[in-house]
Design a protein around this motif. Structure first.
Motif, PDB file in Angstrom:
ATOM      1  N   PRO A  55     -25.340  36.044 -11.998  1.00 14.32           N
ATOM      2  CA  PRO A  55     -25.381  35.798 -10.530  1.00 14.32           C
ATOM      3  C   PRO A  55     -24.136  36.510  -9.761  1.00 14.32           C
ATOM      4  N   PHE A  56     -23.418  37.070 -10.514  1.00 17.53           N
ATOM      5  CA  PHE A  56     -22.024  37.979 -10.094  1.00 17.53           C
ATOM      6  C   PHE A  56     -22.515  39.124  -9.372  1.00 17.53           C
ATOM      7  N   VAL A  57     -23.764  39.755  -9.877  1.00 15.55           N
ATOM      8  CA  VAL A  57     -24.211  40.983  -8.937  1.00 15.55           C
ATOM      9  C   VAL A  57     -24.600  40.703  -7.587  1.00 15.55           C
ATOM     10  N   ASN A  58     -24.840  39.465  -7.202  1.00 17.76           N
ATOM     11  CA  ASN A  58     -25.337  38.915  -6.192  1.00 17.76           C
ATOM     12  C   ASN A  58     -24.078  38.912  -4.824  1.00 17.76           C
ATOM     13  N   PHE A  59     -22.910  39.127  -5.187  1.00 24.28           N
ATOM     14  CA  PHE A  59     -21.653  38.478  -4.311  1.00 24.28           C
ATOM     15  C   PHE A  59     -21.027  39.781  -3.677  1.00 24.28           C
ATOM     16  N   PHE A  60     -21.659  41.177  -3.947  1.00 27.28           N
ATOM     17  CA  PHE A  60     -20.961  42.238  -3.209  1.00 27.28           C
ATOM     18  C   PHE A  60     -21.955  43.036  -2.343  1.00 27.28           C
ATOM     19  N   ASP A  61     -21.242  43.775  -1.328  1.00 21.30           N
ATOM     20  CA  ASP A  61     -21.994  44.499  -0.489  1.00 21.30           C
ATOM     21  C   ASP A  61     -22.839  45.754  -0.948  1.00 21.30           C
ATOM     22  N   GLU A  62     -23.206  46.550  -0.450  1.00 24.34           N
ATOM     23  CA  GLU A  62     -24.019  47.717  -0.800  1.00 24.34           C
ATOM     24  C   GLU A  62     -22.983  48.738  -1.505  1.00 24.34           C
ATOM     25  N   GLY A  63     -21.837  48.760  -1.282  1.00 24.63           N
ATOM     26  CA  GLY A  63     -20.988  49.736  -1.762  1.00 24.63           C
ATOM     27  C   GLY A  63     -20.622  49.319  -3.303  1.00 24.63           C
ATOM     28  N   VAL A  64     -21.115  48.649  -3.722  1.00 25.12           N
ATOM     29  CA  VAL A  64     -20.913  48.362  -5.316  1.00 25.12           C
ATOM     30  C   VAL A  64     -22.323  48.185  -6.050  1.00 25.12           C
ATOM     31  N   ILE A  65     -22.150  48.498  -7.249  1.00 24.93           N
ATOM     32  CA  ILE A  65     -23.198  48.324  -8.167  1.00 24.93           C
ATOM     33  C   ILE A  65     -22.617  47.728  -9.437  1.00 24.93           C
ATOM     34  N   GLN A 231     -17.933  32.762  -9.410  1.00 28.56           N
ATOM     35  CA  GLN A 231     -17.343  32.476  -8.258  1.00 28.56           C
ATOM     36  C   GLN A 231     -15.755  32.175  -8.705  1.00 28.56           C
ATOM     37  N   LEU A 232     -15.442  31.622  -9.627  1.00 32.53           N
ATOM     38  CA  LEU A 232     -14.064  31.702 -10.180  1.00 32.53           C
ATOM     39  C   LEU A 232     -13.659  33.078 -10.435  1.00 32.53           C
ATOM     40  N   VAL A 233     -14.266  33.917 -10.951  1.00 32.60           N
ATOM     41  CA  VAL A 233     -13.899  35.274 -11.396  1.00 32.60           C
ATOM     42  C   VAL A 233     -13.667  35.948  -9.637  1.00 32.60           C
ATOM     43  N   LEU A 234     -14.549  35.861  -8.669  1.00 33.28           N
ATOM     44  CA  LEU A 234     -14.527  36.577  -7.686  1.00 33.28           C
ATOM     45  C   LEU A 234     -13.478  35.862  -6.788  1.00 33.28           C
ATOM     46  N   LYS A 235     -13.100  34.763  -7.112  1.00 39.96           N
ATOM     47  CA  LYS A 235     -11.940  34.079  -6.121  1.00 39.96           C
ATOM     48  C   LYS A 235     -10.583  34.752  -6.775  1.00 39.96           C
ATOM     49  N   GLU A 236     -10.645  35.153  -8.259  1.00 39.78           N
ATOM     50  CA  GLU A 236      -9.400  35.654  -8.644  1.00 39.78           C
ATOM     51  C   GLU A 236      -9.251  36.968  -8.216  1.00 39.78           C
ATOM     52  N   LEU A 242      -7.215  42.940  -5.254  1.00 39.84           N
ATOM     53  CA  LEU A 242      -7.934  44.570  -5.920  1.00 39.84           C
ATOM     54  C   LEU A 242      -8.723  44.942  -4.841  1.00 39.84           C
ATOM     55  N   ASP A 243      -8.803  46.358  -4.671  1.00 46.20           N
ATOM     56  CA  ASP A 243      -9.353  46.945  -3.720  1.00 46.20           C
ATOM     57  C   ASP A 243     -11.172  46.374  -3.637  1.00 46.20           C
ATOM     58  N   LEU A 244     -11.377  46.181  -4.995  1.00 42.86           N
ATOM     59  CA  LEU A 244     -12.811  45.756  -4.975  1.00 42.86           C
ATOM     60  C   LEU A 244     -13.040  44.417  -4.262  1.00 42.86           C
ATOM     61  N   ALA A 245     -12.224  43.732  -3.910  1.00 51.23           N
ATOM     62  CA  ALA A 245     -12.120  42.196  -2.931  1.00 51.23           C
ATOM     63  C   ALA A 245     -12.687  42.746  -1.494  1.00 51.23           C
ATOM     64  N   LYS A 246     -12.663  43.946  -1.161  1.00 49.07           N
ATOM     65  CA  LYS A 246     -13.174  44.217   0.108  1.00 49.07           C
ATOM     66  C   LYS A 246     -14.603  44.378   0.385  1.00 49.07           C
ATOM     67  N   HIS A 247     -15.231  44.572  -0.757  1.00 47.59           N
ATOM     68  CA  HIS A 247     -16.721  44.594  -1.006  1.00 47.59           C
ATOM     69  C   HIS A 247     -17.202  43.304  -1.347  1.00 47.59           C
ATOM     70  N   ILE A 248     -16.518  41.983  -1.428  1.00 49.22           N
ATOM     71  CA  ILE A 248     -17.184  40.751  -1.697  1.00 49.22           C
ATOM     72  C   ILE A 248     -17.780  40.313  -0.500  1.00 49.22           C
ATOM     73  N   VAL A 249     -18.972  39.821  -0.470  1.00 49.46           N
ATOM     74  CA  VAL A 249     -19.532  39.458   0.798  1.00 49.46           C
ATOM     75  C   VAL A 249     -19.071  37.777   0.712  1.00 49.46           C
ATOM     76  N   LYS A 250     -18.392  37.772   1.982  1.00 46.34           N
ATOM     77  CA  LYS A 250     -17.345  36.756   2.082  1.00 46.34           C
ATOM     78  C   LYS A 250     -18.129  35.470   2.461  1.00 46.34           C
ATOM     79  N   PRO A 251     -19.172  35.114   3.157  1.00 44.97           N
ATOM     80  CA  PRO A 251     -19.771  34.134   3.531  1.00 44.97           C
ATOM     81  C   PRO A 251     -20.262  33.223   2.201  1.00 44.97           C
ATOM     82  N   PHE A 252     -20.384  33.818   1.040  1.00 45.90           N
ATOM     83  CA  PHE A 252     -20.781  33.450  -0.315  1.00 45.90           C
ATOM     84  C   PHE A 252     -19.842  32.978  -1.248  1.00 45.90           C
ATOM     85  N   VAL A 253     -18.632  33.185  -0.824  1.00 47.16           N
ATOM     86  CA  VAL A 253     -17.338  32.949  -1.898  1.00 47.16           C
ATOM     87  C   VAL A 253     -16.746  31.913  -1.269  1.00 47.16           C
TER      88      VAL A 253
END
Length: 255
Positions: A55-65, A231-236, A242-253
């Motif tokens: 499920p982790f793959v589904n929480f990022f915008d199109e700028g992340v693979i 979601q625990l990993v994403l929250k951390e 981390l700069d990576l956090a800018k690419h997290i799709v906010k409504p789902f975290v």
């Protein structure tokens, strides 16, 4: 007239360049997940077991693979010996991330994948050093806890030694650390001994065709559990800023 033609050509070239720059997006950040069965992508015959990397793959915008290289049963030792790490290291580019979670198999002395504490730390150091050499970003993650409670209903620590080793390496090398061991224990405690079963592969006979006789597994997650751990990993990642956090799709975290 000659100058006019030159200007026209220059204008056309500039227009094409601008069009190309508009159409061609910048390089996407690649996030590599390396680890064991608690992260890995499962075959259909294993469902409803899910690794949190699914499920982790589904929480990022199109700028992340997200490139999930985790494999069932692997330790730092076997991941290196099978050249799985070399494949990741060879692929790394500047700005990529490597999320590193091992320990489940490293710590079991009866397994071929067993890794001594000294070798475990050396392997982690290798992952960190070679990631940084490519100007990519390592992130260390303590092994997600198994589900275990004492007689009083207290959620117990299940990786005291190897989680501690990860924390030591993270501190010594100044590597961002996601203490998933502790965070997952907190989650199990919040849900309680019975409620936490809902996160794992606990199946009654006849519940699923892959497990006709049922299944009681306190290590591997079902779809709900994998999503909660992801979601625990994403929250951390957000807590660490981390700069990576800018690419997290906010409504789902979760906050």
């Amino acid at each position: 007239m000659m100058k006019y033609k030159v200007y026209v050509k220059l204008g056309a070239i500039l227009s094409i360049a601008l069009l190309v720059s508009f159409i061609a997006p910048g390089r996407k950040i690649r996030v590599y997940l390396i680890g064991d069965s608690t992260i890995s992508i499962k075959e259909k015959k294993g469902y409803p077991e899910n690794g949190w990397g699914m499920p982790f793959v589904n929480f990022f915008d199109e700028g992340v693979i997200v490139d999930n290289r985790a494999q069932n049963g692997r330790s730092t030792k076997s991941f290196i010996n099978e050249k799985r790490w070399q494949s990741v290291a060879d692929s790394l580019q500047k700005g990529d991330y490597v999320l590193i979670q091992f320990g489940h198999n490293d710590e079991v002395e009866t397994k071929k994948a067993y890794t001594t504490p000294e070798a475990f730390k050396a392997n982690l150091l290798r992952f960190v050093t070679e990631t940084r050499r490519k100007k990519a970003h390592p992130v260390l993650i303590t092994p997600v806890s198994r589900r275990s409670f004492d007689a009083t209903g207290k959620a117990l620590e299940t990786h005291p030694v190897y989680s501690g080793l990860l924390r030591e390496v993270a501190a010594a090398q100044k590597v961002p650390l996601i203490d998933l061991d502790r965070k997952s224990i907190e989650l199990y405690q919040k849900l309680g001994e019975e409620g936490s079963k809902l996160l794992f592969n606990h199946l009654q006979p006849g519940d699923h065709p892959n497990y006709p006789e049922g299944k009681v597994d306190n290590t591997h997650f079902n779809e709900l559990g994998a999503r909660e751990i992801a979601q625990l990993v994403l929250k951390e990642i957000k807590v660490l800023k981390l700069d990576l956090a800018k690419h997290i799709v906010k409504p789902f975290v979760k906050k």
